[in-house]
Write an enzyme that holds these catalytic residues in place. Structure first.
Site, PDB file in Angstrom:
ATOM      1  N   ASN A 190       0.892  -1.170   0.000  1.00  0.00           N
ATOM      2  CA  ASN A 190       0.000   0.000   0.000  1.00  0.00           C
ATOM      3  C   ASN A 190       0.932   1.222   0.000  1.00  0.00           C
ATOM      4  OD1 ASN A 190      -2.424   1.312   2.422  1.00  0.00           O
ATOM      5  ND2 ASN A 190      -2.365   1.560   0.222  1.00  0.00           N
ATOM      6  N   ASN A 203      -6.135  10.297  -0.548  1.00  0.00           N
ATOM      7  CA  ASN A 203      -6.302   9.163  -1.461  1.00  0.00           C
ATOM      8  C   ASN A 203      -5.904   9.578  -2.878  1.00  0.00           C
ATOM      9  OD1 ASN A 203      -7.442   7.242   0.419  1.00  0.00           O
ATOM     10  ND2 ASN A 203      -9.268   8.546   0.460  1.00  0.00           N
ATOM     11  N   GLY A 237      -3.675   3.085   8.372  1.00  0.00           N
ATOM     12  CA  GLY A 237      -2.848   2.198   9.197  1.00  0.00           C
ATOM     13  C   GLY A 237      -1.471   1.963   8.596  1.00  0.00           C
ATOM     14  N   CYS A 287      -4.687  -2.669   3.552  1.00  0.00           N
ATOM     15  CA  CYS A 287      -5.291  -1.528   4.246  1.00  0.00           C
ATOM     16  C   CYS A 287      -5.189  -1.807   5.750  1.00  0.00           C
ATOM     17  CB  CYS A 287      -6.746  -1.372   3.808  1.00  0.00           C
ATOM     18  SG  CYS A 287      -7.598  -0.020   4.644  1.00  0.00           S
ATOM     19  N   GLY A 299      -8.327  -1.120   7.640  1.00  0.00           N
ATOM     20  CA  GLY A 299      -9.287  -2.152   7.212  1.00  0.00           C
ATOM     21  C   GLY A 299      -9.028  -3.477   7.913  1.00  0.00           C
TER      22      GLY A 299
HETATM   23  N1  LIG Z   1      -8.857   4.965   1.762  1.00  0.00           N
HETATM   24  C1  LIG Z   1      -8.863   5.256   3.163  1.00  0.00           C
HETATM   25  C2  LIG Z   1      -7.592   5.893   3.647  1.00  0.00           C
HETATM   26  C3  LIG Z   1      -6.369   5.015   3.529  1.00  0.00           C
HETATM   27  C4  LIG Z   1      -6.420   3.742   4.396  1.00  0.00           C
HETATM   28  C5  LIG Z   1      -5.145   2.964   4.314  1.00  0.00           C
HETATM   29  N2  LIG Z   1      -4.708   2.462   3.106  1.00  0.00           N
HETATM   30  C6  LIG Z   1      -4.823   2.095   5.517  1.00  0.00           C
HETATM   31  O1  LIG Z   1      -3.793   1.406   5.457  1.00  0.00           O
HETATM   32  O2  LIG Z   1      -5.513   2.151   6.542  1.00  0.00           O
HETATM   33  C7  LIG Z   1     -10.052   6.184   3.492  1.00  0.00           C
HETATM   34  O3  LIG Z   1     -10.508   6.946   2.626  1.00  0.00           O
HETATM   35  O4  LIG Z   1     -10.530   6.146   4.627  1.00  0.00           O
END
Ligand SMILES: N[C@@H](CCC[C@H](N)C(=O)O)C(=O)O
Length: 283
Positions: free
Chosen positions: A11, A64, A74, A225, A228
């Site tokens: 990521n 993003n 994260g 993520c 996530g």
């Molecule tokens: N797309 C997410 C923000 C990024 C989250 C990320 N890749 C992670 O690792 O937690 C959002 O819009 O909330």
């Protein structure tokens, strides 16, 4: 402008050290889109800015690849922790990082050359009420656990969790069959989620192991993520598949994370952070 590209389990974000650089507020969103473009920019899932903070050691802002700003990330937190430690923005191995979703505590594990090998982050308490996600619901004070939402002629069951940013988690029998590209964008912009939502699919292998796929709000399919993965473990406990206090290995496309939802309510994440390259970019 000087940049560093880093990734957490694939990521990837372009990181900018705002202790030294100056980007006008009104250009942040378009800069994130330009840098993320793989043909005309650097190519990434988005842009992360590292600032001085009034309330923590450093402050992180996340954009993003569509230019939208997120409140947490994260994988970004682990990379910010590694960067901050190795570039002398912090001098201790445990320190606080400010995010728009709240302050979190990061601890870096270093090798004999003082290089960060892995990062553990106390991600804080998940927020579970509909109004906290936010998710439109008859009862805004209710939790959304395995609840049906209609998505394009199908009834899909989701569990909603906020880790500072919103997540809708689904459990499926086989991760290989996760309809990420087909259904992800429909749930991301579903009218029950006024701020849109990150969408996750989870296959439970055992009480200590899950497979995971994601469609990220504002970025689409990514390799991993971090927030996530935390949301997936919280949802797993809420649905009776996983247990609190148990360290769960989350297999993401880009590699593994260790996530524990502790009895005191805090969620802990442990995983790697890596450099890809650094240089100057024309804006
Ligand atoms: N797309 C997410 C923000 C990024 C989250 C990320 N890749 C992670 O690792 O937690 C959002 O819009 O909330």
């Amino acid at each position: 402008m000087k940049f560093t590209k880093m990734h957490g389990l694939g990521n990837s974000y372009v990181y900018v050290n705002m202790f030294n650089e100056n980007l006008p507020e009104k250009q942040l969103s378009e800069t994130a889109v330009r840098l993320a473009d793989k043909n005309k920019g650097i190519g990434s899932d988005g842009m992360i800015l590292i600032y001085p903070s009034q309330t923590a050691a450093v402050k992180m802002r996340v954009f993003n690849n569509d230019g939208s700003e997120a409140k947490n990330c994260g994988n970004g937190l682990r990379c910010v922790a590694k960067y901050s430690y190795e570039h002398g923005l912090v001098t201790t191995t445990s320190f606080t990082i400010e995010t728009l979703g709240g302050n979190v505590e990061a601890t870096v594990s270093v090798d004999h050359e003082n290089c960060v090998q892995s990062v553990t982050v106390n991600m804080g308490q998940p927020r579970l009420l509909a109004k906290e996600i936010p998710m439109k619901n008859e009862h805004s004070e209710a939790m959304i656990v395995n609840e049906v939402i209609p998505v394009y002629h199908q009834d899909i069951r989701v569990t909603a969790v906020s880790m500072g940013n919103p997540h809708a988690v689904q459990f499926i029998d086989s991760i290989e069959k996760a309809p990420v590209k087909e259904i992800g964008p429909l749930i991301e912009k579903h009218d029950r989620f006024p701020e849109w939502v990150n969408v996750e699919w989870v296959e439970v292998v055992s009480p200590k192991e899950i497979h995971f796929r994601v469609w990220e709000r504002g970025s689409g399919i990514t390799q991993a993520c971090g927030t996530g993965a935390c949301a997936a473990v919280v949802a797993g406990v809420l649905n009776g598949h996983l247990e609190k206090e148990s360290e769960v290995t989350v297999h993401l496309l880009g590699g593994d994370l260790q996530i524990t939802w502790k009895d005191d309510g805090d969620v802990w994440m442990k995983g790697p952070a890596e450099y890809i390259c650094s240089g100057d970019v024309c804006l």
